[in-house]
Motif scaffolding. Sequence first.
Motif, short mmCIF file in Angstrom:
data_model
loop_
_atom_site.label_atom_id
_atom_site.label_comp_id
_atom_site.label_asym_id
_atom_site.label_seq_id
_atom_site.Cartn_x
_atom_site.Cartn_y
_atom_site.Cartn_z
N LEU A 94 -5.76 10.58 10.46
CA LEU A 94 -5.26 9.91 9.26
C LEU A 94 -4.14 8.95 9.66
O LEU A 94 -3.12 9.37 10.18
CB LEU A 94 -4.74 10.95 8.27
CG LEU A 94 -4.39 10.44 6.86
CD1 LEU A 94 -5.64 10.00 6.15
CD2 LEU A 94 -3.67 11.54 6.08
N PRO A 95 -4.32 7.64 9.41
CA PRO A 95 -3.26 6.68 9.73
C PRO A 95 -1.98 7.02 8.97
O PRO A 95 -2.04 7.45 7.80
CB PRO A 95 -3.83 5.33 9.28
CG PRO A 95 -5.31 5.53 9.24
CD PRO A 95 -5.51 6.97 8.86
N ILE A 96 -0.84 6.82 9.61
CA ILE A 96 0.42 7.19 8.96
C ILE A 96 0.64 6.38 7.69
O ILE A 96 1.16 6.88 6.70
CB ILE A 96 1.60 7.02 9.94
CG1 ILE A 96 2.87 7.61 9.32
CG2 ILE A 96 1.81 5.57 10.34
CD1 ILE A 96 4.04 7.73 10.27
N GLY A 97 0.21 5.10 7.69
CA GLY A 97 0.38 4.29 6.50
C GLY A 97 -0.39 4.86 5.32
O GLY A 97 0.10 4.85 4.18
N LEU A 98 -1.59 5.37 5.58
CA LEU A 98 -2.40 5.96 4.52
C LEU A 98 -1.76 7.26 4.02
O LEU A 98 -1.70 7.52 2.81
CB LEU A 98 -3.82 6.22 5.02
CG LEU A 98 -4.80 6.80 4.00
CD1 LEU A 98 -4.92 5.90 2.78
CD2 LEU A 98 -6.16 7.02 4.64
N ARG A 99 -1.27 8.07 4.95
CA ARG A 99 -0.61 9.31 4.55
C ARG A 99 0.60 9.02 3.67
O ARG A 99 0.81 9.68 2.64
CB ARG A 99 -0.17 10.10 5.79
CG ARG A 99 0.60 11.38 5.45
CD ARG A 99 0.95 12.17 6.69
NE ARG A 99 1.80 11.46 7.61
CZ ARG A 99 3.13 11.31 7.45
NH1 ARG A 99 3.73 11.84 6.38
NH2 ARG A 99 3.83 10.66 8.34
N LEU A 100 1.38 8.01 4.04
CA LEU A 100 2.57 7.67 3.27
C LEU A 100 2.20 7.12 1.89
O LEU A 100 2.88 7.39 0.90
CB LEU A 100 3.42 6.65 4.03
CG LEU A 100 4.07 7.17 5.32
CD1 LEU A 100 4.75 6.03 6.07
CD2 LEU A 100 5.08 8.27 5.01
N LEU A 101 1.11 6.34 1.82
CA LEU A 101 0.68 5.81 0.53
C LEU A 101 0.23 6.94 -0.39
O LEU A 101 0.57 6.95 -1.58
CB LEU A 101 -0.47 4.81 0.73
CG LEU A 101 -1.04 4.22 -0.57
CD1 LEU A 101 0.02 3.43 -1.32
CD2 LEU A 101 -2.26 3.35 -0.27
#
Length: 302
Positions: free
Chosen positions: A283-290
């Motif tokens: 899971l890309p960190i940007g997606l997790r943060l979103l």
Amino acid sequence: MQISRADVADLIYFMAIARHRSFSRAAIELGVSASALSHALKGLETRLGVRLLNRTTKSVTPTAAGEELVQSVLQPFDTIEGALESLNRYRKTPTGRIRINAAVEAANLLLAPVMPAFMDRYPDIEIDIVASNRMVDVTDAGFDAGIRYGGTVPEDMVARRLSADIRWVIAASPDYLERYGTPEHPDDLLHHRCISNRLGDDRIYRWELERNGERYQITVPGSVTVNQAETGLVAVLGGAGLMYFPEPLVTPYVKDGRLRLVLTEWSPQEEGFHIYYSSRRQLPIGLRLLIEFIQEARPLGL
């Protein structure tokens, strides 16, 4: 055969073309021109001595050799992507680019409202949102995730809820109701002007109504059919007829008196929006943060 930096770059181009089955869509994803992709691919094929893609005026498909190459390099490329993504934990501020394919209502009601605050908090994360009601394989199409109503999420994906359940309502303008009357029972819809909904798989949606265990599925008479609720909303505001909507889409217009709800006692509650992604990739960190940001902001409740 010794691998050069040009080979690696051209392999990235080839993988994007093979995934999208299109030079133009791959070019948009990669931020280069379609002609540059075509030139790079010809160079790769020349160096390898093998044709990788079949090209016609209507389609682009991998050859047998091209498909074998896709399968051979897919996992190593995913591993490299994951390794680069993991470096984000050493940064002061996370960075990266995430691509999301979202139902149009999800893009407008869920994503757009949180974008300003998300951009302020994570200025180095880029988000590419493709709003479409047509179902696609998000992994094959090069997206990091998709957002759909809960009941339509593919079963082989990891899914996480992003909103509360959503009530579905029938709305019309006051002018329309004054001219044609207000339906009192679902059967009355058969005698009204209605805007029909076309689903992402091209089926015409049968309006679903429910009251105290009594259920109706009605194919309404529709001289107009739309594939996006937002398009129908403009027509309904102008007095075109009745339409079936997710309630959050019409709430502002009901509050200001431009729309009225009818048959409200028959309004069903359905699953809200879910985000989904492949379990096979990190899971890309940007997606997790979103995801965390939307669950924190709760633009549609949770």
